[in-house]
Every structure is written in structure tokens, then in C-alpha cells.
Design a protein around this motif. Sequence first.
Motif: not given
Length: 297
Positions: A132-156, A66-67
Motif C-alpha cells: 500500500q505504501a508503494q501504491e499510494f506514495p507520500t513523503v513517508s513511503t520509503n520510511l514505511r517500506l524500510h519499517s516493513g522490511i525491518l519488522e520482517l527481519i525482526a520477526y525472522l 514459511r518465510i
Amino acid sequence: MDTKIQILQRQFDHLKIDVIMAAYSEREAGWLNNNDEIDYYRVFYLMEGHAVLETKGVGYDLIPGRIYVLRPKQKVSYNIAIKQTIKAYWCHFRIRNADDMKFMKLPKLPFSSSVAIRDECHVVGIMQKMIQAQEFPTVSTNLRLHSGILELIAYLLDHSSWDDLNDAYFIGNEVGKEKWDDVLLYIEQNLHHNIQIEDLAKVAYLHPNYLITSFKSIMGCSPIQYVTERRLELAKKLLKETDLPISEIAGKVGMLNHYLPRLLKRHTGITPKQYRRFMKLELPKALGAAEHKEVNN
């Protein structure tokens, strides 16, 4: 569509989230954590083990598969006690406009949400990408983190029962759920007419100025902006599902013939004729694994 679901959808349109961090942890039995100094939300997926969330002397079992989303520090505090070694993916985040995100407070305490996982690989994949986005930071790191949490919330959201939501969103707002039902229904049934603020105020039995303020606080826009959005959505639906002339569609959504093409192009970048053509095209079949590999090579 149910009024509270429609309102929640619009609130999510304005959701602003900052991801603090994501990680994978293994904790031994006896470990204890609480929400005493926490000003952020916690979301975690328990893969193995057994933990208990304790609040007001009551224990809630946290089980694998469960999440869970736990709210920040509040009047009711809680502790998480590990009863059996756990393995879990987790993420911490803040909602910048939390005062407006009342939907996060609707379900029963102490959870904001708890959803059974049907596709573990999908959820774990999202969490791993965030890590992985945190471990290998790039200019898109925050976008990837933001995309991930939104996808989790969408799944919920996609796997939650809307029956779990109550009408707490409307408590303290003079325009209660029944009035909002009437106002939104009136709009849907009269899109082909010239809808005035005074008309909506009469439906809600409110002063026009108060209606405008209350409507914007709930829907995120003025009543007139909302009416325009609904007219445009209906026009797009009719363009896609019928062969009605564009002039007739304009009349059905309460717009002048020349205004509908202008508005649609402003919002989509294409004309009504182009929109109709694109929406009626069948999507090509997805490439198979072998074809995909061949293309990449």
C-alpha cells in the motif's frame, strides 16, 4: 549472552537496507525463475501451492506457512520451479553494507533464512502495508517500506533458532570466537576497573593496534566506546532494579560520581534520578477496543 549473538545484534544496529519493491503474486505451475542476474535479496511468504528450489541437482521444497529469504547471485546458482499454482507475498531488497553483513551468509545454502510462521495475519499485514505504501506514495513511503522490511527481519530473528548459526563469522579473523568470548567476558567482569587497551590485547594475545582494528570491524565501534556503552547499560540496569545511591552505582560501573549523571543525560536526556523514577512506574492498562473507539470518536 552468547558472543556470536551479541556480535550479530551489534551488526544489525548498523544494517542499512533499500527496499526495491513489495508485491503479491499468483503463478501457475510450470513457471521458472532463477538468480542468474539478481543482485538483491528476496523474501517471500508462500500462502498456497508448491514450489521447488533447485541447486546443484538437489531440490528443496518451498511450502506454505514459511518465510524464505534468498540471497543474491553467487557462485552457487538456483532455480525456483512452480509445481502447483502458488499464491505468495514477496519483497526484494538490497543491503547497502552487505560486505559487513556476514550474518546473512551463515545458515546453510541456498537460504539465508527459512522460518515457520505462527501468526499469518501479522506477516501478511506487514506485507500489505508495504504494498500500500508503494501504491499510494507520500513523503513517508520509503520510511514505511524500510519499517516493513525491518519488522520482517525482526520477526525472522525472533522466531529463528540460534543453533542454526555457526562460527563462519569468525573465519578469516585472527580473533576467533574463543578469543572474543574471553575479551567480552573480561570487559563484563571488569567494568568497575580502569580497562585499558593493553589489558584486552593481553587477553586476546594480540598487538593493541590490531585488536582495535579487529574489534571495530566486528563490533562496529572501538573497544573504549564499547566499554563505555556497557558501563552505561549496567548503570541503567542498577538504577531500574535497585535502590543503590547513584554514587555507589557510579563506582560499580567504573565512573566518577559527576560523570555518570552527565553521560546518562547526554544519552537519554534525563538525569539518573529521573531515569530511576520513570523506569519504576507501572504502565497504564491498554485501552480496550470499546474505549479506543470512544476516544477516537
